[in-house]
Motif scaffolding. Structure first.
Motif: not given
Length: 279
Positions: A263-270, A272-279
Motif C-alpha cells: 500500500l505504501g508503494d502504491w501511495l508513493r507512486d500515486t 508523487d508523479p515525479t517519482g512514479r515508475t512505469e509497470r
C-alpha cells in the motif's frame, strides 16, 4: 468507479496490499468473537500439530492454548502499537517541522541539531536505555517509538516547507498580510500531506516489526499479554518439535508488513508523479 478501475493506479500491488491489510485488520478487530479463548490453558491438549483437529487449526502451544486465537489476539497489540505510535510521531514531527521550516531562526537550529543528535544514536541503544529507566509496557513501547521517529517527519516536513515558503501563493499570502499560523494551516500543510501519508504507511509496517523485535528481546510488551513478538519468543525453544508455535505468528507479521508496504508503494507512486515508475 469504472474510470478508477481502468486507471493505471489500480494495480495488482494495490489489490494485494489492500486485501491483506483489510483482511488481517478485520480478523484482529473481530478476534474476540471469531477466535475466542486466546488465554485458555488446557494442559491435556499441549503441542497439538496444526490441521489435525478442527478445534485447533493452527495447533496449540506448550500450555495447550490455541495458536490461531493467540495469533489474532496478539495482532491487536501489534496493530495498536503500529498505528498509535505513527500518529503520535506525525503529530509531533509535523508540528515541529512546520514551525522550524517556516519561522527558521533559533527554533530551527535547536530542533535540527536535536534531530541530528538523536539520529546518531542507535535505536536499540536508545530502546535499552529508556526501557531500563521506565520499564517495559505497551504504553512505554509506544512512547519509545514516538520519541525515536518524530525526527523523520520533522526533517521531511521542514524540507518541504523550505521549498514551499518561496512559492508564489505563499508570498502572495504574506504580501496580503495573512498571519503565519493561517499560512501554515491553509497553504503549507495541505501541500505536504502526500509525502507524510506515504511515510506513515511505511512506518506502520516498520513499527510492527520494531515492536515484535523489542518484545522478542524482552524489552517491549508485558510477556503475559499475547503479542506476535512474544509468541515468537515463546516458541523459539520448540522449533525442532513444535515449529507451528513460532511459524504462524511469524507469517502474520510477514503478511501484515507485506500488505502495508505494498500500500505504501502504491501511495508513493500515486501521490508523487515525479517519482512514479512505469509497470
Amino acid at each position: 468507479m469504472t474510470a478508477f478501475l481502468k486507471s493505471r493506479y489500480f494495480s495488482l500491488e494495490f489489490i494485494l496490499g489492500l486485501g491483506l491489510t483489510l483482511g488481517i485488520t478485520l480478523c484482529v478487530l473481530l478476534s474476540g468473537w471469531l477466535f475466542p479463548g486466546a488465554g485458555d490453558i488446557d494442559l491435556t491438549a499441549r503441542l497439538i500439530p496444526p490441521f489435525t483437529q478442527p478445534a485447533h487449526p493452527f495447533g496449540t502451544d506448550p500450555l495447550g492454548r490455541d495458536v490461531m486465537a493467540r495469533v489474532f489476539a496478539g495482532g491487536w497489540i501489534s496493530l495498536q502499537v503500529g498505528f498509535v505510535s505513527v500518529l503520535g510521531s506525525v503529530l509531533v514531527g509535523v508540528t515541529v517541522g512546520l514551525i522550524a521550516g517556516y519561522y527558521r531562526g533559533l527554533w530551527d537550529i535547536v530542533v535540527m541539531r536535536s534531530a541530528d543528535i538523536q539520529l546518531a544514536l542507535p535505536f536499540i541503544l536508545l530502546a535499552i536505555t529508556i526501557i531500563a529507566i521506565v520499564g517495559g509496557s505497551l504504553t512505554n513501547t509506544i512512547i519509545l517509538l514516538i520519541v525515536s521517529q518524530w525526527v523523520q517527519y520533522a526533517r521531511l516536513v521542514r524540507a518541504q516547507v523550505l521549498a514551499l515558503r518561496e512559492r508564489e501563493f505563499v508570498l502572495a499570502a504574506q504580501a496580503m498580510g495573512v498571519k503565519g499560523r493561517k499560512i501554515i494551516l491553509q497553504h503549507l500543510l495541505p501541500n505536504l500531506l502526500g509525502p507524510v501519508i506515504v511515510l506513515m504507511t511505511l512506518n506502520v509496517a516498520n513499527n510492527i516489526l520494531l515492536e515484535s523485535s523489542l518484545t522478542f528481546l524482552g524489552l517491549g510488551v508485558d510477556p503475559t499479554i499475547p503479542s506476535w513478538g512474544g509468541m515468537l519468543a515463546d516458541g523459539r525453544t520448540y522449533l525442532q518439535t513444535a515449529w507451528w508455535v513460532s511459524v504462524f505468528p511469524g507469517l502474520a507479521i510477514l503478511l501484515t508488513v507485506l500488505g502495508l508496504n505494498l500500500l505504501g508503494d502504491w501511495l508513493r507512486d500515486t501521490l508523487d508523479p515525479t517519482g512514479r515508475t512505469e509497470r
